[in-house]
Design a protein around this motif. Sequence first.
Motif, PDB file in Angstrom:
ATOM      1  N   ASN A   1       0.853  -1.186   0.000  1.00 50.03           N
ATOM      2  CA  ASN A   1       0.000   0.000   0.000  1.00 50.03           C
ATOM      3  C   ASN A   1       0.890   1.237   0.000  1.00 50.03           C
ATOM      4  OD1 ASN A   1      -2.403  -1.362  -0.030  1.00 50.03           O
ATOM      5  ND2 ASN A   1      -2.765  -1.191   2.168  1.00 50.03           N
ATOM      6  N   TRP A   2       0.508   2.252  -0.769  1.00 49.91           N
ATOM      7  CA  TRP A   2       1.317   3.463  -0.929  1.00 49.91           C
ATOM      8  C   TRP A   2       0.609   4.599  -0.212  1.00 49.91           C
ATOM      9  CZ3 TRP A   2       3.545   4.909  -6.361  1.00 49.91           C
ATOM     10  CH2 TRP A   2       4.511   5.918  -6.222  1.00 49.91           C
ATOM     11  N   GLY A   3       1.249   5.115   0.812  1.00 47.99           N
ATOM     12  CA  GLY A   3       0.670   6.199   1.595  1.00 47.99           C
ATOM     13  C   GLY A   3       1.704   7.243   1.952  1.00 47.99           C
ATOM     14  N   ASP A   4       1.482   7.870   3.092  1.00 52.42           N
ATOM     15  CA  ASP A   4       2.413   8.903   3.551  1.00 52.42           C
ATOM     16  C   ASP A   4       3.019   8.570   4.901  1.00 52.42           C
ATOM     17  OD1 ASP A   4       0.288   9.345   5.276  1.00 52.42           O
ATOM     18  OD2 ASP A   4      -0.182  11.331   4.486  1.00 52.42           O
ATOM     19  N   GLY A   5       2.785   7.353   5.379  1.00 51.33           N
ATOM     20  CA  GLY A   5       3.372   6.916   6.636  1.00 51.33           C
ATOM     21  C   GLY A   5       2.593   7.296   7.874  1.00 51.33           C
ATOM     22  N   THR A   6       1.473   8.006   7.720  1.00 48.10           N
ATOM     23  CA  THR A   6       0.706   8.427   8.898  1.00 48.10           C
ATOM     24  C   THR A   6      -0.266   7.349   9.367  1.00 48.10           C
ATOM     25  OG1 THR A   6      -0.992   9.493   7.529  1.00 48.10           O
ATOM     26  CG2 THR A   6       0.852  10.871   8.285  1.00 48.10           C
TER      27      THR A   6
ATOM     28  N   ALA B   1      -0.699   3.014   9.384  1.00 44.83           N
ATOM     29  CA  ALA B   1      -0.082   1.725   9.065  1.00 44.83           C
ATOM     30  C   ALA B   1      -0.836   1.015   7.950  1.00 44.83           C
ATOM     31  CB  ALA B   1      -0.022   0.855  10.312  1.00 44.83           C
ATOM     32  N   THR B   2      -2.157   1.139   7.917  1.00 38.14           N
ATOM     33  CA  THR B   2      -2.928   0.447   6.879  1.00 38.14           C
ATOM     34  C   THR B   2      -2.838   1.155   5.532  1.00 38.14           C
ATOM     35  OG1 THR B   2      -4.949   1.631   7.499  1.00 38.14           O
ATOM     36  CG2 THR B   2      -4.593  -0.516   8.504  1.00 38.14           C
ATOM     37  N   GLN B   3      -2.661   2.456   5.537  1.00 39.54           N
ATOM     38  CA  GLN B   3      -2.569   3.189   4.272  1.00 39.54           C
ATOM     39  C   GLN B   3      -1.232   2.940   3.598  1.00 39.54           C
ATOM     40  OE1 GLN B   3      -3.145   7.398   4.528  1.00 39.54           O
ATOM     41  NE2 GLN B   3      -2.756   7.698   2.369  1.00 39.54           N
TER      42      GLN B   3
END
Length: 176
Positions: free
Chosen positions: A122-127, A129-131
């Motif tokens: 999953n690609w997120g911004d680190g804010t 864990a699931t994202q």
Amino acid sequence: MRPIIFSSLLIASAFTLNAQAGQKVSTMNVSAEMFEVCSLSSGDLNFGSGSFDDLLAAESTAQIIVNCSDSVNWTVSLDGGLHTGATKGGGHREMHHADGGTYGAGAFSYYVEYQTGGTPQNWGDGTSATQGDPVSGSGEAVLEARAHMVSGFLDHPNGGNTAGLYSDTITVTLDY
């Protein structure tokens, strides 16, 4: 007559020497600063158009292009989008109906991932864990964002028509 000309030249020479007798000195600092410059561009994720079932099976890809000098380390993060879906389980984001649908009413859930070492993440911004986390690298890179539809909800508020445009906006951030 000759002595008069000689003494006139002697006096003129004395004045010329006195005009150049002083001198002032100053300094001029010279400097330059080079800083690392990077650029970022990203394509759009478009799931296309179709029936409810067609959209649930839809996938989309977009390129994110990072252009930095070789020695610059960077991270590329994707925020949760405009809607609250990214805070739901699995890091899903949401596209809402143009009439203002909310989670559970006129929305499609999707997730965005990147491939690393053969395993999709999953690609997120680190804010969250699931994202997911940002993608890191250095120098130039062409990254591929892969999006997959997860679910859809067509119970439109006030019994309205659920056909129409569903959209979201993800902010792509390059930190270096």
